[in-house]
Design a protein around this motif. Structure first.
Motif, PDB file in Angstrom:
ATOM      1  N   THR A 121      -0.594   5.260  -5.807  1.00  0.00           N
ATOM      2  CA  THR A 121      -1.846   4.623  -6.232  1.00  0.00           C
ATOM      3  C   THR A 121      -1.786   4.126  -7.666  1.00  0.00           C
ATOM      4  O   THR A 121      -2.254   3.026  -7.980  1.00  0.00           O
ATOM      5  CB  THR A 121      -3.021   5.612  -6.082  1.00  0.00           C
ATOM      6  OG1 THR A 121      -3.059   6.088  -4.731  1.00  0.00           O
ATOM      7  CG2 THR A 121      -4.340   4.939  -6.411  1.00  0.00           C
ATOM      8  N   GLN A 143       0.104   0.655  -7.804  1.00  0.00           N
ATOM      9  CA  GLN A 143      -0.236  -0.476  -6.943  1.00  0.00           C
ATOM     10  C   GLN A 143      -0.708  -1.709  -7.701  1.00  0.00           C
ATOM     11  O   GLN A 143      -0.543  -2.826  -7.220  1.00  0.00           O
ATOM     12  CB  GLN A 143      -1.273  -0.053  -5.902  1.00  0.00           C
ATOM     13  CG  GLN A 143      -0.690   0.856  -4.827  1.00  0.00           C
ATOM     14  CD  GLN A 143      -1.690   1.216  -3.755  1.00  0.00           C
ATOM     15  OE1 GLN A 143      -2.773   0.638  -3.675  1.00  0.00           O
ATOM     16  NE2 GLN A 143      -1.341   2.183  -2.913  1.00  0.00           N
ATOM     17  N   GLN A 200       0.806  -1.213   0.000  1.00  0.00           N
ATOM     18  CA  GLN A 200       0.000   0.000   0.000  1.00  0.00           C
ATOM     19  C   GLN A 200       0.844   1.270   0.000  1.00  0.00           C
ATOM     20  O   GLN A 200       0.313   2.375  -0.164  1.00  0.00           O
ATOM     21  CB  GLN A 200      -0.924   0.008   1.228  1.00  0.00           C
ATOM     22  CG  GLN A 200      -1.922  -1.142   1.260  1.00  0.00           C
ATOM     23  CD  GLN A 200      -2.812  -1.181   0.032  1.00  0.00           C
ATOM     24  OE1 GLN A 200      -3.352  -0.163  -0.376  1.00  0.00           O
ATOM     25  NE2 GLN A 200      -2.932  -2.361  -0.571  1.00  0.00           N
TER      26      GLN A 200
END
Length: 318
Positions: A217, A220, A213
């Motif tokens: 973003t 990922q 995480q």
């Protein structure tokens, strides 16, 4: 060897709790000096348990020349920095200064790392950033397929410590469970007057141990770490050591093409449809072959296209 290094060596070799009194007697220094040295080791990142009856060493992941060295890379040929802009640049500077090769440049933190075509990449602290400087002094046609050799060595080493099977995305990315965990960049320095390649530099950026995480973003779904857990089953030193052990073993085995067989068997593109751009035109086709010189052959409606790593980048795999 410094007092800190001597204490570290004793604690590692013993494996049990070693009293401060025993350490002091062995090294002929005071208990206070022992305590100060242990505190310094802890500041460097070593994990040492304190008990009423002494100290106990826990496996730590501090980069150390002595744990990376092999017959091709003595400690004098390994250079470790806390921070650098780019280990590739460190290797280039060393080449200009006529550094004996092979030589390995490693950094805990890299602020200006880049991949193929100058693309910047996510470089969190505590991963593996390294570049190997080689001095082949050969013509371009004589050069081994260094990028492919490095990809195979990396893939095999990761397999060894994870118990899983990595795949190689042509030509220079290592994938584990569908996500990129490592990228490889190779550059050559030529002597134009002699018509020979003087130096080759192999750069590797490896996502070693991270919370998935923690990736941006947009990355990922594409990138991940080798070890997503907090306590990996290997240290960075162990992985680095095995990577270059495999690399030099494969290099010594030439002209045997065993490494190409492994590379092809680990390919995640062979037999699959791919999309790529070449000279401004987008093509679709099926990847059918990797040649002995590392080129990818793609069967398209316009005929077979033979792709070299320098001229295209795969944009999609179906």
């Amino acid at each position: 060897m410094s007092t800190k290094q001597k204490i570290l060596t004793i604690l590692r070799q013993d494996g049990n709790i070693v009293s401060g009194e025993k350490l002091a007697a062995t090294l002929d220094i005071s208990r206070t000096a022992i305590w100060k040295a242990v505190r310094e080791l802890e500041k460097q990142g070593y994990h040492i348990e304190h008990f009423p009856n002494g100290y106990h060493y826990l496996v730590s992941d501090v980069l150390e020349k002595e744990l990376i060295t092999n017959e091709h890379l003595p400690t004098s040929a390994i250079f470790i920095k806390e921070e650098t802009e780019s280990t590739m640049d460190d290797a280039k500077v060393a080449a200009l200064k006529q550094q004996t090769s092979p030589a390995l440049f490693i950094a805990e933190k890299q602020t200006g790392g880049h991949g193929r075509f100058g693309r910047a990449f996510f470089s969190p602290n505590g991963q593996i950033y390294m570049s190997l400087l080689l001095e082949p002094n050969q013509t371009f046609e004589e050069l081994p397929q260094y990028t492919i050799l490095a990809a195979v060595a990396l893939s095999l080493a990761i397999d060894h410590y994870t118990g899983k099977q990595t795949q190689i995305k042509w030509v220079n990315d290592i994938h584990l469970e569908g996500k990129k965990v490592c990228g490889i960049l190779s550059e050559a320095i030529s002597n134009f007057e002699a018509g020979r390649i003087q130096h080759v530099i192999l750069g590797c950026g490896i996502n070693f141990s991270l919370d998935p995480q923690s990736f941006p973003t947009n990355l990922q779904t594409k990138a991940g770490p080798i070890f997503p857990q907090a306590n990996p089953s290997a240290t960075r030193n162990q992985l680095i050591q095995l990577i270059w052990q495999y690399f030099f073993e494969l290099l010594e085995d030439l002209p045997n093409n065993k490494y190409l067989e492994i590379y092809r068997s680990k390919s995640m593109v062979l037999g699959r449809r791919v999309q790529f751009s070449q000279q401004g035109v987008t093509y679709h086709g099926k990847a059918t072959k990797i040649t002995d010189t590392g080129e990818l052959v793609v069967q398209t409606k316009q005929g077979d296209k033979t792709l070299s790593s320098g001229e295209i980048s795969l944009e999609a795999i179906e």
